[in-house]
Design an enzyme around this catalytic site. Structure first.
Site, PDB file in Angstrom:
ATOM      1  N   HIS A  89      -6.375 -14.454   2.826  1.00 41.82           N
ATOM      2  CA  HIS A  89      -6.034 -14.260   4.230  1.00 41.82           C
ATOM      3  C   HIS A  89      -7.320 -14.180   5.037  1.00 41.82           C
ATOM      4  CE1 HIS A  89      -4.229 -12.538   7.837  1.00 41.82           C
ATOM      5  NE2 HIS A  89      -3.097 -13.015   7.377  1.00 41.82           N
ATOM      6  N   ASP A 137       3.366 -14.136   2.108  1.00 36.43           N
ATOM      7  CA  ASP A 137       4.180 -15.267   1.662  1.00 36.43           C
ATOM      8  C   ASP A 137       4.352 -15.345   0.153  1.00 36.43           C
ATOM      9  OD1 ASP A 137       4.777 -16.375   4.133  1.00 36.43           O
ATOM     10  OD2 ASP A 137       2.772 -17.232   4.280  1.00 36.43           O
TER      11      ASP A 137
HETATM   12  N1  ACO Z   1      -6.786 -20.160  -3.521  1.00 38.03           N
HETATM   13  C1  ACO Z   1      -8.001 -20.462  -3.992  1.00 38.03           C
HETATM   14  N2  ACO Z   1      -9.147 -20.291  -3.331  1.00 38.03           N
HETATM   15  C2  ACO Z   1      -9.050 -19.774  -2.095  1.00 38.03           C
HETATM   16  C3  ACO Z   1      -7.813 -19.434  -1.523  1.00 38.03           C
HETATM   17  C4  ACO Z   1      -6.648 -19.640  -2.283  1.00 38.03           C
HETATM   18  N3  ACO Z   1      -5.443 -19.338  -1.815  1.00 38.03           N
HETATM   19  N4  ACO Z   1      -8.011 -18.940  -0.285  1.00 38.03           N
HETATM   20  C5  ACO Z   1      -9.328 -18.976  -0.079  1.00 38.03           C
HETATM   21  N5  ACO Z   1      -9.964 -19.473  -1.177  1.00 38.03           N
HETATM   22  C6  ACO Z   1     -11.406 -19.620  -1.377  1.00 38.03           C
HETATM   23  C7  ACO Z   1     -11.971 -20.806  -0.642  1.00 38.03           C
HETATM   24  O1  ACO Z   1     -11.966 -21.976  -1.433  1.00 38.03           O
HETATM   25  C8  ACO Z   1     -13.351 -20.332  -0.319  1.00 38.03           C
HETATM   26  O2  ACO Z   1     -14.135 -20.431  -1.484  1.00 38.03           O
HETATM   27  P1  ACO Z   1     -15.705 -20.803  -1.392  1.00 38.03           P
HETATM   28  O3  ACO Z   1     -16.361 -19.620  -0.743  1.00 38.03           O
HETATM   29  O4  ACO Z   1     -16.115 -21.043  -2.806  1.00 38.03           O
HETATM   30  O5  ACO Z   1     -15.790 -22.043  -0.551  1.00 38.03           O
HETATM   31  C9  ACO Z   1     -13.171 -18.845  -0.029  1.00 38.03           C
HETATM   32  O6  ACO Z   1     -12.014 -18.464  -0.795  1.00 38.03           O
HETATM   33  C10 ACO Z   1     -12.933 -18.522   1.444  1.00 38.03           C
HETATM   34  O7  ACO Z   1     -11.850 -19.315   1.874  1.00 38.03           O
HETATM   35  P2  ACO Z   1     -11.667 -19.878   3.344  1.00 38.03           P
HETATM   36  O8  ACO Z   1     -10.773 -21.078   3.288  1.00 38.03           O
HETATM   37  O9  ACO Z   1     -13.007 -20.013   3.992  1.00 38.03           O
HETATM   38  O10 ACO Z   1     -10.926 -18.647   4.011  1.00 38.03           O
HETATM   39  P3  ACO Z   1     -10.136 -18.690   5.364  1.00 38.03           P
HETATM   40  O11 ACO Z   1     -10.180 -17.322   5.919  1.00 38.03           O
HETATM   41  O12 ACO Z   1     -10.598 -19.809   6.236  1.00 38.03           O
HETATM   42  O13 ACO Z   1      -8.638 -19.069   4.888  1.00 38.03           O
HETATM   43  C11 ACO Z   1      -6.379 -18.962   4.297  1.00 38.03           C
HETATM   44  C12 ACO Z   1      -7.582 -18.189   4.875  1.00 38.03           C
HETATM   45  C13 ACO Z   1      -6.131 -20.240   5.095  1.00 38.03           C
HETATM   46  C14 ACO Z   1      -5.131 -18.089   4.421  1.00 38.03           C
HETATM   47  C15 ACO Z   1      -6.662 -19.279   2.807  1.00 38.03           C
HETATM   48  O14 ACO Z   1      -6.876 -18.100   2.083  1.00 38.03           O
HETATM   49  C16 ACO Z   1      -5.565 -20.103   2.178  1.00 38.03           C
HETATM   50  O15 ACO Z   1      -5.548 -21.351   2.325  1.00 38.03           O
HETATM   51  N6  ACO Z   1      -4.599 -19.450   1.454  1.00 38.03           N
HETATM   52  C17 ACO Z   1      -3.486 -20.168   0.886  1.00 38.03           C
HETATM   53  C18 ACO Z   1      -2.447 -20.466   1.955  1.00 38.03           C
HETATM   54  C19 ACO Z   1      -1.683 -19.226   2.367  1.00 38.03           C
HETATM   55  O16 ACO Z   1      -1.191 -18.461   1.549  1.00 38.03           O
HETATM   56  N7  ACO Z   1      -1.533 -19.059   3.690  1.00 38.03           N
HETATM   57  C20 ACO Z   1      -0.774 -17.959   4.273  1.00 38.03           C
HETATM   58  C21 ACO Z   1      -1.665 -17.053   5.028  1.00 38.03           C
HETATM   59  S1  ACO Z   1      -0.742 -15.687   5.630  1.00 38.03           S
HETATM   60  C22 ACO Z   1       0.151 -16.305   6.917  1.00 38.03           C
HETATM   61  O17 ACO Z   1      -0.253 -17.156   7.654  1.00 38.03           O
HETATM   62  C23 ACO Z   1       1.458 -15.811   7.077  1.00 38.03           C
END
Ligand code: ACO
Length: 440
Positions: free
Chosen positions: A316, A374
């Site tokens: 998140h 979720d």
């Molecule tokens: N699985 C694997 N790796 C992940 C995940 C994940 N679900 N989420 C983040 N990471 C990793 C990224 O690859 C990144 O790694 P790095 O530092 O090696 O490049 C690091 O964690 C940071 O991730 P970002 O994408 O920069 O984090 P951001 O804050 O932009 O993204 C998000 C947040 C979009 C929610 C992300 O965690 C994600 O895509 N999660 C899966 C989708 C999801 O469950 N969304 C629902 C969110 S809650 C809602 O909206 C109701």
């Protein structure tokens, strides 16, 4: 209702030194009631000629708000100051709607009046029902919601004047009341069953279950445990500060667009798999994994970032700890499955094993990736009988109150301006037009 006194006050300041000109400029610090202080950079461009650069708004507060507070490090979520766990345990969705919209919990008579104000708007204009025939039967419910909610602006001309507080409140009530009807109709259309008119003797969640699963030829008995669980899920999804869809609603509204159009914009944003679409993506992911013995291979792919594979329902932007909503949902999941007699739901077993593995794996631990709202919600929705494609529509039904509360707050804010971010331009500088016959 007590008046909310603004908490903003200047404390210290932050000094920016521009090395190119050796100029030092002080910026005031603003302090909210809780949470980090904010550097007020509104004068930055006027005083320095520079913009800030913050794609994804990771360090930028776009507005002042009194509605929802999140402490992502501690895993805290408050609606108007009340912890989400307490609301989920003791409150109900209609009370939470009142709280988010009006700022305080209602008295018994205020609650009764509010529920009446909502239920008198549960039906949609009969002509609106014809919109559905224009969609393919296999249309995604979110596609239908975007279209039909946007179309509300063409039907309710008496609540489009955003400068009139009464019209704004009527539009708010209409949106909260009609979203379940519109979402249930999207489902009915997809399965070829007749639309069910709302029943105003039922509560919000019960009525939604009735409109979705009832049919005219049979009596529909609401399962109280299921209705209570859905009501709880609606409470948990009702608002979440300045997330992507809420910021979209505010940005759309900042231009003076009408509330129905703004909420349609919020619905479009919510649909994305990185936002509300994640609940659908989680279930697809669990189904693809298929069995517990395939989890290690899936985790390997996630960690290798193979073709952008992510553990959906994890991570998140704000929570760097367990999402407090996920905790409530995980408990609810066991209750609902127990009530519905779903024994050993394989997807729940896969989800729990995935969570167990991820919470002790360095990749997830170092990046502070925890289950979000979720991760378990889809399993409950599936057990209740909703098809996967409806999951994000359920989220939209619940989030409508948050969007509309934030929209109202923005309209009433005297500091409100049209949202207009700037950019770091890296394209061509000025160049002369080349006629077609001279281009290689
Ligand atoms: N699985 C694997 N790796 C992940 C995940 C994940 N679900 N989420 C983040 N990471 C990793 C990224 O690859 C990144 O790694 P790095 O530092 O090696 O490049 C690091 O964690 C940071 O991730 P970002 O994408 O920069 O984090 P951001 O804050 O932009 O993204 C998000 C947040 C979009 C929610 C992300 O965690 C994600 O895509 N999660 C899966 C989708 C999801 O469950 N969304 C629902 C969110 S809650 C809602 O909206 C109701």
């Amino acid at each position: 209702m007590t008046a909310n006194v603004t908490q903003l006050k200047s404390q210290n300041s932050a000094t920016l030194t521009d090395n190119s000109s050796n100029k030092r400029i002080d910026f005031p610090m603003l302090e909210g009631s809780v949470g980090p202080k904010v550097i007020d950079i509104r004068k930055l461009y006027a005083e320095t000629g520079h913009f800030t650069y913050d794609p994804g708004f990771t360090s930028t507060a776009s507005c002042e708000s009194k509605i929802t507070y999140i402490d992502g490090d501690e895993g805290v979520l408050l609606y108007r100051g009340y912890p989400i766990e307490e609301l989920a345990e003791h409150s109900d969705f209609s009370e939470v709607c009142y709280l988010l919209l009006k700022g305080e919990l209602p008295s018994a008579s205020e609650k009764r009046k509010f529920e009446h104000d909502i239920t008198v708007h549960t039906m949609v204009h009969e002509q609106l029902t014809r919109f559905y025939q224009g969609f393919r039967r296999d249309a995604h419910p979110m596609a239908v919601l975007c279209g039909v909610v946007g179309a509300l602006s063409a039907f309710y001309h008496d609540s489009l004047d955003i400068s009139d507080a009464r019209q704004r409140m009527i539009a708010s009530h209409r949106l909260i009341a009609k979203l379940p009807t519109i979402a249930a109709m999207a489902y009915k259309y997809s399965v070829g069953q007749p639309f069910m008119y709302p029943r105003n003797d039922l509560n919000y969640a019960e009525n939604f279950l009735y409109m979705t699963f009832g049919v005219p030829c049979e009596e529909y008995k609401v399962n109280k445990t299921v209705a209570r669980a859905l009501d709880k899920l609606f409470m948990l999804h009702a608002d979440h500060e300045q997330n992507a869809s809420t910021s979209t609603v505010r940005l759309a509204g900042s231009s003076g667009a009408n509330p129905f159009a703004c909420i349609a914009a919020g619905i479009a944003t919510l649909w994305g798999p990185a936002h509300g679409g994640a609940n659908e993506a989680v279930l697809q992911m669990l189904q693809e994994i298929g069995s517990k013995d395939r989890i290690p291979e899936f985790i390997r792919k996630v960690k290798a970032k193979e073709e952008g594979v992510r553990l959906m329902g994890f991570g998140h932007r704000v929570y760097k700890n367990y999402d407090p909503r996920a905790k409530v949902i995980q408990k609810s999941c066991h209750e609902v499955l127990g009530e519905l007699g779903v024994k050993d739901e394989p997807l729940l077993e896969i989800a729990m094993e995935l969570e167990r593995i991820a919470l002790q794996d360095d990749y997830f631990v170092q990046r502070k990736l925890y289950p979000n709202v979720d991760f378990y919600s889809g399993i409950i929705y599936k057990a209740m009988g909703f098809p996967t494609a409806m999951f994000t529509a359920l989220f939209a039904v619940a989030r409508t109150v948050g969007w509309i509360a934030q929209w109202n707050e923005m309209i009433e804010d005297p500091a409100q301006k049209i949202g207009r971010p700037r950019q770091l331009y890296t394209g061509h500088g000025r160049r002369a037009y080349v006629p077609l016959h001279r281009r290689g």
